[in-house]
Motif scaffolding. Structure first.
Motif, PDB file in Angstrom:
ATOM      1  N   HIS A   8      42.718  69.250 -41.539  1.00 15.41           N
ATOM      2  CA  HIS A   8      43.997  69.517 -40.897  1.00 15.41           C
ATOM      3  C   HIS A   8      44.559  68.364 -40.087  1.00 15.41           C
ATOM      4  N   THR A   9      43.864  67.269 -40.039  1.00 16.49           N
ATOM      5  CA  THR A   9      44.335  66.065 -39.360  1.00 16.49           C
ATOM      6  C   THR A   9      43.522  64.900 -39.897  1.00 16.49           C
ATOM      7  N   PRO A  10      44.081  63.695 -39.974  1.00 10.71           N
ATOM      8  CA  PRO A  10      43.347  62.593 -40.590  1.00 10.71           C
ATOM      9  C   PRO A  10      42.038  62.252 -39.894  1.00 10.71           C
ATOM     10  N   ASN A  11      41.936  62.485 -38.571  1.00 15.91           N
ATOM     11  CA  ASN A  11      40.761  62.020 -37.843  1.00 15.91           C
ATOM     12  C   ASN A  11      39.695  63.090 -37.636  1.00 15.91           C
ATOM     13  N   GLU A  12      39.772  64.206 -38.367  1.00 15.82           N
ATOM     14  CA  GLU A  12      38.711  65.217 -38.299  1.00 15.82           C
ATOM     15  C   GLU A  12      38.306  65.607 -39.719  1.00 15.82           C
ATOM     16  N   GLY A  13      37.423  64.789 -40.285  1.00 10.72           N
ATOM     17  CA  GLY A  13      36.966  65.026 -41.649  1.00 10.72           C
ATOM     18  C   GLY A  13      35.671  65.808 -41.700  1.00 10.72           C
ATOM     19  N   PRO A  14      35.076  65.945 -42.886  1.00 12.55           N
ATOM     20  CA  PRO A  14      33.885  66.794 -43.055  1.00 12.55           C
ATOM     21  C   PRO A  14      32.621  66.234 -42.445  1.00 12.55           C
ATOM     22  N   GLY A  15      32.540  64.921 -42.211  1.00 10.93           N
ATOM     23  CA  GLY A  15      31.361  64.351 -41.558  1.00 10.93           C
ATOM     24  C   GLY A  15      30.074  64.727 -42.262  1.00 10.93           C
ATOM     25  N   ALA A  16      29.143  65.309 -41.506  1.00 10.56           N
ATOM     26  CA  ALA A  16      27.812  65.633 -42.036  1.00 10.56           C
ATOM     27  C   ALA A  16      27.847  66.756 -43.062  1.00 10.56           C
ATOM     28  N   VAL A 176      33.231  60.405 -34.513  1.00  9.39           N
ATOM     29  CA  VAL A 176      33.521  60.510 -33.077  1.00  9.39           C
ATOM     30  C   VAL A 176      34.432  59.368 -32.647  1.00  9.39           C
ATOM     31  N   ARG A 177      34.127  58.166 -33.101  1.00 11.07           N
ATOM     32  CA  ARG A 177      34.981  57.024 -32.760  1.00 11.07           C
ATOM     33  C   ARG A 177      36.400  57.230 -33.277  1.00 11.07           C
ATOM     34  N   GLU A 178      36.515  57.755 -34.481  1.00  5.37           N
ATOM     35  CA  GLU A 178      37.832  57.996 -35.068  1.00  5.37           C
ATOM     36  C   GLU A 178      38.617  59.021 -34.262  1.00  5.37           C
ATOM     37  N   ILE A 179      37.936  60.091 -33.818  1.00  8.84           N
ATOM     38  CA  ILE A 179      38.594  61.108 -33.002  1.00  8.84           C
ATOM     39  C   ILE A 179      39.083  60.501 -31.690  1.00  8.84           C
ATOM     40  N   ILE A 180      38.217  59.722 -31.034  1.00  5.08           N
ATOM     41  CA  ILE A 180      38.545  59.171 -29.726  1.00  5.08           C
ATOM     42  C   ILE A 180      39.700  58.176 -29.794  1.00  5.08           C
ATOM     43  N   ILE A 181      39.654  57.235 -30.713  1.00  8.22           N
ATOM     44  CA  ILE A 181      40.676  56.197 -30.717  1.00  8.22           C
ATOM     45  C   ILE A 181      42.046  56.748 -31.084  1.00  8.22           C
ATOM     46  N   ASN A 182      42.078  57.854 -31.794  1.00  5.16           N
ATOM     47  CA  ASN A 182      43.362  58.411 -32.210  1.00  5.16           C
ATOM     48  C   ASN A 182      43.861  59.542 -31.325  1.00  5.16           C
TER      49      ASN A 182
END
Length: 222
Positions: A8-16, A176-182
């Motif tokens: 639902h947003t570019p900076n919150e992907g599926p990760g693990a 986490v870095r992607e979430i924070i910087i954006n």
């Protein structure tokens, strides 16, 4: 198994979640309904993952409503569903339960405490990433799974094949870095009193991925 992921947003992907899917040789398909308005069909979905995002289930956007219709169809078909943050709220909203302001805005790292042993190998406490100011109500036939010190409703299990979490265990360090910087502006007003530097400097606990894998194993059991 075809796992359809709603991002639902570019900076919150599926990760693990992607690592778990690859470990089990499942195919991952990632949809971006907020941008393209495209959602999978129920008959091409073996498992649904609904990720977080800056929107609210209370918003009247057409794709948000259509997403809940898909959730209801998959619930009727008893297919596994995992929801994180906005995704968990969407599940409960689809079932007719309210999504409201939480007693406290939680942004940063804080513990959640296990409230049920239905998933037998989860730890009693996890240090997880919070990024929310709304919360779901627990459905009447669901089991409360986690609570935090500030917000009781942090996770639920529904009918063995559905788990919703208000917090995040899926992000890897890069995520986490992607979430924070954006999205660091969102930290303002959080009761956890952590700044961006503190959140970034906190290592992702390895037990979060282990717990996530246990949850995904549980909801996909025959």
């Amino acid at each position: 198994m075809r796992i359809n992921v709603l991002q639902h947003t570019p900076n919150e992907g599926p990760g693990a979640i992607q690592a778990w899917a690859e470990q089990h040789h499942h195919e991952l398909y990632i949809y971006h309904p907020y941008q393209f308005g495209v959602l999978p069909n129920a008959d091409e979905t073996d498992m649904l993952v609904i990720l977080g995002g800056p929107m609210s289930p209370n918003d009247s956007l057409r794709w948000i409503i259509r997403e809940r219709q898909l959730i209801l169809t998959l619930l009727d078909q008893q297919k596994p569903i995992f929801g994180a943050c906005f995704g968990a709220q969407q599940i409960t909203k689809a079932l007719g339960y309210p999504v409201t302001k939480a007693p406290a805005k939680e942004v940063g790292w804080a513990p959640v405490h296990l409230q049920s042993h239905l998933i037998t190998d989860l730890p009693e406490t996890l240090k997880v990433l919070h990024w929310h100011e709304e919360m779901f109500a627990i459905p009447d036939d669901a089991t409360l799974l986690f609570s935090s010190d500030l917000v009781e409703n942090q996770g639920f299990i529904l009918n063995h094949h559905v788990v919703g979490l208000q917090f995040h265990v899926e992000p890897l360090p890069t995520n986490v870095r992607e979430i924070i910087i954006n999205d660091q502006a969102y930290i303002t007003g959080s009761r956890l009193n952590q700044d961006a530097e503190t959140i970034l400097a906190t290592p992702v606990p390895p037990e979060n991925e282990t717990a996530l894998f246990s949850i995904l194993d549980y909801i996909t059991e025959p």
